[in-house]
Design a protein around this motif. Sequence first.
Motif, short mmCIF file in Angstrom:
data_model
loop_
_atom_site.label_atom_id
_atom_site.label_comp_id
_atom_site.label_asym_id
_atom_site.label_seq_id
_atom_site.Cartn_x
_atom_site.Cartn_y
_atom_site.Cartn_z
N TYR A 87 34.48 -25.58 58.37
CA TYR A 87 34.84 -26.82 59.07
C TYR A 87 34.74 -28.01 58.11
O TYR A 87 35.59 -28.92 58.14
N GLN A 154 22.69 -27.72 59.90
CA GLN A 154 22.26 -26.83 60.98
C GLN A 154 20.79 -27.03 61.30
O GLN A 154 20.40 -27.14 62.48
N ALA A 157 20.16 -30.27 62.99
CA ALA A 157 20.53 -30.19 64.41
C ALA A 157 19.46 -29.45 65.20
O ALA A 157 19.14 -29.82 66.34
N ALA A 161 17.22 -30.94 68.22
CA ALA A 161 17.16 -30.27 69.53
C ALA A 161 15.72 -30.01 69.94
O ALA A 161 15.41 -29.84 71.12
N ASN A 220 18.20 -28.29 75.45
CA ASN A 220 19.02 -28.37 74.23
C ASN A 220 19.30 -26.99 73.64
O ASN A 220 19.60 -26.87 72.45
N VAL A 222 21.77 -24.86 73.89
CA VAL A 222 23.12 -24.53 73.44
C VAL A 222 23.59 -25.54 72.41
O VAL A 222 23.79 -26.72 72.72
N PRO A 223 23.75 -25.14 71.15
CA PRO A 223 24.15 -26.08 70.11
C PRO A 223 25.63 -26.44 70.18
O PRO A 223 26.43 -25.72 70.78
N SER A 224 25.98 -27.54 69.56
CA SER A 224 27.38 -27.95 69.47
C SER A 224 28.15 -26.94 68.63
O SER A 224 27.64 -26.41 67.64
N LYS A 225 29.39 -26.67 69.02
CA LYS A 225 30.23 -25.71 68.29
C LYS A 225 30.43 -26.14 66.84
O LYS A 225 30.57 -25.31 65.95
N SER A 226 30.43 -27.44 66.60
CA SER A 226 30.73 -27.96 65.27
C SER A 226 29.70 -27.55 64.22
O SER A 226 29.99 -27.55 63.02
N VAL A 227 28.49 -27.20 64.65
CA VAL A 227 27.46 -26.82 63.67
C VAL A 227 27.47 -25.32 63.38
O VAL A 227 26.68 -24.82 62.58
N ASP A 231 23.10 -20.08 70.62
CA ASP A 231 21.72 -20.11 71.08
C ASP A 231 21.07 -18.75 70.84
O ASP A 231 21.73 -17.71 70.86
#
Length: 325
Positions: A87, A154, A157, A161, A220, A222-227, A231
């Motif tokens: 990404y 990561q 993040a 979280a 928190n 479920v992490p953002s898809k972007s990272v 889970d």
Amino acid sequence: MIKKVLCTTLCALTVGVMPISAQANDIGMETATAASVVGLLPQTMASYWGEDGINVQLSMGQTLTKSLLKVATGKLDSAVVPTPAFYALQAGKGPYAKMGEKASALSKNVRALFGFPASMYHAVTWADSGIESWEDAVGKRVYIGPPAGAANAQITALVKAGGLEPGSYEAVKAPWGVASQSFQDGQFDVYVGSFGLGSQSLAEMSLQRPIRLLSVKPENRVPSKSVGMADGVIPAGTYPGVVNESDVYTFQTLMFIGVNEDMSDEIAYQLTKSYFENVSKIAEGNPLMKHLVSADPFVGVAAKIHPGAARYYAERGIEIPDEYK
């Protein structure tokens, strides 16, 4: 027919870059440390790929953001690619920020064979450190991965979280290979390492001195898809010397096998086919990889699927999501 040859595994930390192979049965691949699923999967598969006629010259201990760039520029055939690294290359950000639009153009040279969930982040602190939750780590030294790796974002993040904002702690960067010993030497207070669930090295550390694992907040999970993470849960009792009495919520890294778009369809097909035909065997041989058997083949995939891999999925009746066609 591709001639069957023995697989050669190069376990040196640094090797010369292998250009895209002229011989169809000989390819170069890079991955990270052998202590994680990221390294174990290609290392274990190398012999099966060799039996099926693909001589994979595997170089381990590499920084995968750099390996991805080698694949994109045609200097390397294949690499294990962290999803967020791709990404970042697409967007010309992070370790590729200085490349700008050139990075985005290069990302179009990368194709995927299959994805897989890799290791889980374990946020480790000594049980007697006084740090019982992330809130207790304010102002403390926290290891966030190697200087040039995709892990920094990561782990940052993950820490957020857990309840700590960037700037409220001292972020420490160092190579993966020295992180564990550095933690034991007292160079940082929280060691966020990437381990397969049930890691023997972490179990041994916990027996030397009791440890505690820090958890992300339930809201928190479920992490953002972007990272590029999913889970994950570390069940209570997984490690003998861990003082946690309940499950620990964490994040699991996602990866994919990336190849240069010029790889022949036949090699891409065989690499993919061999993996899925043997994934049960490699899982039986190492409990750290047992989760691979039931994994979605496209979990963690960020690039378009190589036509050779697409041929295998078509034969198996596996539908490729539109975003990867």
